[in-house]
Write an enzyme that holds these catalytic residues in place. Structure first.
Site, short mmCIF file in Angstrom:
data_model
loop_
_atom_site.label_atom_id
_atom_site.label_comp_id
_atom_site.label_asym_id
_atom_site.label_seq_id
_atom_site.Cartn_x
_atom_site.Cartn_y
_atom_site.Cartn_z
N TYR A 56 -2.32 0.36 -10.67
CA TYR A 56 -1.18 1.25 -10.89
C TYR A 56 0.12 0.48 -10.75
CZ TYR A 56 -0.84 1.46 -5.80
OH TYR A 56 -0.74 1.13 -4.48
N LYS A 112 -13.62 -4.41 1.59
CA LYS A 112 -14.42 -3.20 1.35
C LYS A 112 -15.93 -3.43 1.51
CE LYS A 112 -11.35 -0.81 -1.84
NZ LYS A 112 -11.27 -0.07 -3.09
N ALA A 116 -14.29 -3.69 -7.71
CA ALA A 116 -13.70 -2.46 -8.25
C ALA A 116 -14.68 -1.76 -9.19
CB ALA A 116 -12.39 -2.78 -8.97
N SER A 169 -0.65 4.19 0.57
CA SER A 169 -1.45 5.19 1.29
C SER A 169 -0.68 5.97 2.36
CB SER A 169 -2.67 4.52 1.93
OG SER A 169 -3.56 4.13 0.92
N ARG A 172 -15.91 -11.37 -17.89
CA ARG A 172 -15.64 -12.75 -18.30
C ARG A 172 -16.86 -13.62 -18.01
NH1 ARG A 172 -10.69 -15.59 -15.35
NH2 ARG A 172 -12.04 -15.12 -13.58
N SER A 180 0.82 -1.22 0.00
CA SER A 180 0.00 0.00 0.00
C SER A 180 0.85 1.27 0.00
CB SER A 180 -0.92 0.03 1.22
OG SER A 180 -1.57 1.28 1.28
N GLY A 201 -16.54 -6.87 -10.78
CA GLY A 201 -16.28 -7.20 -9.37
C GLY A 201 -16.43 -5.96 -8.49
N SER A 259 -22.94 -13.37 -16.68
CA SER A 259 -24.08 -13.30 -15.76
C SER A 259 -23.81 -12.34 -14.60
CB SER A 259 -24.40 -14.70 -15.21
OG SER A 259 -23.25 -15.24 -14.60
N LYS A 260 -22.54 -12.22 -14.21
CA LYS A 260 -22.19 -11.32 -13.11
C LYS A 260 -22.36 -9.85 -13.53
CE LYS A 260 -18.25 -11.10 -10.24
NZ LYS A 260 -16.90 -11.62 -10.00
P1 ATR Z 1 -12.19 -6.72 -7.40
O1 ATR Z 1 -12.86 -6.53 -6.10
O2 ATR Z 1 -10.77 -6.25 -7.50
O3 ATR Z 1 -13.00 -6.21 -8.56
P2 ATR Z 1 -13.10 -9.39 -7.85
O4 ATR Z 1 -14.41 -9.07 -7.22
O5 ATR Z 1 -12.44 -10.70 -7.55
O6 ATR Z 1 -12.01 -8.30 -7.52
O7 ATR Z 1 -13.26 -9.24 -9.43
C1 ATR Z 1 -12.22 -9.46 -10.30
C2 ATR Z 1 -12.73 -9.12 -11.69
O8 ATR Z 1 -11.70 -9.42 -12.64
C3 ATR Z 1 -13.92 -9.93 -12.10
O9 ATR Z 1 -14.73 -9.14 -12.95
C4 ATR Z 1 -13.28 -11.09 -12.86
O10 ATR Z 1 -14.12 -11.73 -13.78
P3 ATR Z 1 -15.08 -12.95 -13.30
O11 ATR Z 1 -16.24 -12.31 -12.62
O12 ATR Z 1 -15.45 -13.65 -14.54
O13 ATR Z 1 -14.25 -13.79 -12.36
C5 ATR Z 1 -12.19 -10.36 -13.58
N1 ATR Z 1 -11.13 -11.25 -14.01
C6 ATR Z 1 -10.25 -11.94 -13.23
N2 ATR Z 1 -9.39 -12.65 -13.97
C7 ATR Z 1 -9.74 -12.44 -15.27
C8 ATR Z 1 -9.24 -12.91 -16.54
N3 ATR Z 1 -8.20 -13.73 -16.61
N4 ATR Z 1 -9.84 -12.44 -17.66
C9 ATR Z 1 -10.88 -11.60 -17.60
N5 ATR Z 1 -11.41 -11.13 -16.44
C10 ATR Z 1 -10.86 -11.55 -15.30
#
Ligand code: ATR
Length: 282
Positions: A229, A68, A133, A19, A154, A17, A131, A157-158
């Protein structure tokens, strides 16, 4: 401020971090005395840690991954920004209560519009990832009235679930924003061109890893922005630039700007971010 202000950043992992140095820079601008430590805290230890920290005179905490979302449940009051994001990146004590807020989206739009001079109004915006973020930034993007907002994930559905959740909280029709969600298929990605493409996936945390986006995605893109970053350009930034994006940026400016907004919540002081924005990242 005569007394040393007790602040901290918590998450897991936390050693990376930046911060503490960001907030020390802000504090120095006002000759304010702060103590700002990093603490490795998980969802299992969060409740006890927060209780002890605020009992011990703590004023504010920055909250990072992966706590978070769960951190919201420890606050007495939740800001609209945090409610819309379903997550908080800051908790602070005020009037004997704990307040949760989310300054990530503010940090992003401040960096895009203020620092990078890229207005979001009437723009077509693609967000990669659905996700935590993505949740943190989308409400602030909506506030800037883009013409179209697309979430591609990816797991398609999410993305659809995230869209549904936001539609239940924000009146997008009233704002005239076209909102779509889907997977990472070429058909879905290439059915539009985008002024701004934002990478909110966790892919950039793995050095050298590519999302595998179609090259044509970036033709017509003014700005490709990675929330991650790092000292080196991420693979997302490299690919975007090679395939036609006019400008690319990592998320350092967002980190600094969300920090400035958190610092304001803790101190009522608005720091100047320009020196940190210029500073190369080591
Ligand atoms: P964060 O809180 O950092 O957003 P997260 O909730 O684990 O972390 O989400 C990670 C995001 O990166 C998700 O949208 C994930 O896609 P999935 O929902 O399909 O898992 C995406 N992600 C992670 N690895 C990936 C990859 N190799 N290609 C494309 N998207 C990916």
């Amino acid at each position: 401020m005569d007394k040393k202000l007790k602040l901290a950043v918590i998450g897991h992992p936390i050693s990376h971090s930046r911060s503490p140095e960001i907030h020390q820079d802000f504090a120095n601008q006002f000759n304010a005395k702060i103590e700002f430590r990093k603490h490795d805290v998980t969802s299992d230890t969060l409740g006890t840690w927060l209780t002890d920290f605020f009992k011990d005179g703590g004023k504010g905490v920055s909250i990072t991954l992966p706590i978070k979302e769960v951190a919201l449940s420890f606050a007495d009051e939740i800001s609209d920004r945090a409610r819309l994001a379903s997550a908080c990146n800051v908790i602070y004590a005020k009037d004997e209560k704990l307040f949760a807020d989310c300054t990530d989206g503010f940090g992003l739009t401040q960096d895009l519009e203020g620092n990078l001079k890229t207005s979001l109004k009437n723009k077509k915006i693609l967000i990669l990832g659905a996700g935590g973020a993505a949740r943190g930034i989308i409400p602030s993007i909506i506030e800037k009235y883009p013409a179209k907002l697309k979430i591609a994930n990816r797991t398609g559905s999410k993305a659809l679930l995230l869209k549904k959740d936001l539609e239940g909280k924000v009146n997008l029709k009233e704002k005239n924003i076209i909102f779509e969600a889907g997977g990472l298929s070429d058909d879905f990605l290439l059915s539009d061109s985008y002024d701004i493409v934002i990478n909110s996936t966790s892919v950039s945390t793995q050095v050298g890893k590519s999302i595998g986006l179609p090259k044509a995605l970036f033709s017509g893109t003014r700005l490709a922005y990675d929330l991650f970053y790092s000292a080196e350009k991420t693979v997302f930034m490299q690919e975007a630039f090679e395939n036609g994006a006019e400008k690319v940026s990592d998320g350092w400016g967002m980190l600094v700007e969300q920090g400035a907004e958190s610092f304001r919540l803790w101190t009522n002081l608005i720091p100047d971010t320009s020196r940190l924005l210029e500073k190369p990242i080591d």
